[in-house]
Design a protein around this motif. Structure first.
Motif, PDB file in Angstrom:
ATOM      1  N   TRP A  93       0.811  -1.212   0.000  1.00 53.73           N
ATOM      2  CA  TRP A  93       0.000   0.000   0.000  1.00 53.73           C
ATOM      3  C   TRP A  93       0.844   1.263   0.000  1.00 53.73           C
ATOM      4  N   LEU A 146       0.969   3.017  -3.338  1.00 55.93           N
ATOM      5  CA  LEU A 146      -0.192   3.629  -3.975  1.00 55.93           C
ATOM      6  C   LEU A 146       0.064   5.103  -4.267  1.00 55.93           C
ATOM      7  N   SER A 202      -2.936   8.331   0.716  1.00 54.26           N
ATOM      8  CA  SER A 202      -2.113   8.350  -0.497  1.00 54.26           C
ATOM      9  C   SER A 202      -2.454   9.471  -1.466  1.00 54.26           C
TER      10      SER A 202
END
Length: 290
Positions: free
Chosen positions: A155, A158, A197
């Motif tokens: 993640w 991202l 993000s």
């Protein structure tokens, strides 16, 4: 038949041992729908060459969906090496795995919308897009990314993916969680990861986060809290709307009583209707007079 939209749900090429009889969907310039199978098209070469031949025969094509997340490396390399701007003069939207999307980013002069289909991710993809498509990336205004969640999904990457397209105005993130385990993370976990993000998108105006799960009846699995929605506006000051995993629409209103200067306001659940192709045919093109 001249097409404006083309969807190929599944492709098989010479690197695949499986027989391919999956139908594709074609939409002509009048919006009429036609289906076809591989047996109707003579896919006697690498799928990359065949895709290019199909594109060359459709100079009016605006939307291309290659929905197969398992396209071979050979197909991607073939498109990267051979695709030309003259093959896709009108193309505005591409849905494909990143390796295939790179080929279109390099050459499509009118491309403005991308839909990335992601399974596993590696930094090689990231650097290749960054290096090979510097100018074209700036033209992308609408970006969608579909992720099949696993514990190995990085993640932290991202934000790096989103930063490749800094002029995104509309962002759609779909997370598919294949597990039925009761301990599976709920939507608010993924929503928070997305919110963490998007700070790299200064022009972002609309965000839509969808969570697809095999256990939709689990209590509160789609729920997100107002603070997370508020945090999205703090990260992207130009943000106007949020659609959360419960398919609810949020907007932001000025509020001098809070330090942020605004408050998230829940408008309510979306009413999403599926339009048939006859209805779509009657809709005007963007910019056309009504």
């Amino acid at each position: 038949m001249k097409l404006i939209r083309l969807e190929i749900p599944m492709l098989c090429d010479l690197e695949s041992d499986s027989e391919c009889n999956y139908p594709g969907m074609l939409f002509d310039s009048d919006g009429e729908e036609t289906s076809y199978s591989r047996n109707e098209y003579n896919w006697d070469e690498d799928a990359g060459h065949e895709i290019r031949k199909l594109l060359q025969a459709q100079p009016l094509l605006k939307e291309l969906r290659l929905s197969d997340p398992e396209l071979s490396a050979g197909t991607a390399k073939c498109l990267q090496a051979n695709l030309l701007a003259s093959d896709v003069p009108c193309l505005k939207y591409v849905q494909a795995i990143p390796e295939v999307a790179i080929a279109f980013l390099r050459v499509a002069p009118r491309l403005e919308s991308l839909n990335f289909l992601l399974g596993r991710w590696n930094n090689t993809r990231l650097s290749q897009i960054e290096t090979d498509s510097a100018a074209a990336r700036l033209s992308i205004r609408h970006f969608a990314i579909t992720v099949s969640y696993s514990n190995k999904w990085p993640w932290d990457n991202l934000a790096a993916v989103l930063s490749l397209f800094p002029n995104i105005q509309d962002l759609s993130v779909t997370i598919y969680s294949p597990t039925t385990d009761k301990t599976a993370k709920p939507a608010k976990y993924f929503f928070g990861k997305v919110v963490d993000s998007i700070y790299v998108l200064p022009s972002l105006r609309n965000i839509d986060v969808t969570f697809e799960t095999r256990a939709p009846q689990t209590p509160n699995i789609l729920e997100v809290d107002m603070q997370s929605v508020t945090d999205s506006k703090i990260a992207c000051p130009m943000l106007e709307t949020v659609i959360d995993p419960e398919r609810r629409l949020w907007i932001f209103r000025p509020d001098r009583q809070v330090s942020a200067g605004f408050a998230a306001h829940l408008v309510g659940p979306l009413v999403e209707e599926r339009l048939d192709q006859r209805t779509l045919k009657d809709l005007p093109e963007p910019g056309d007079s009504v």
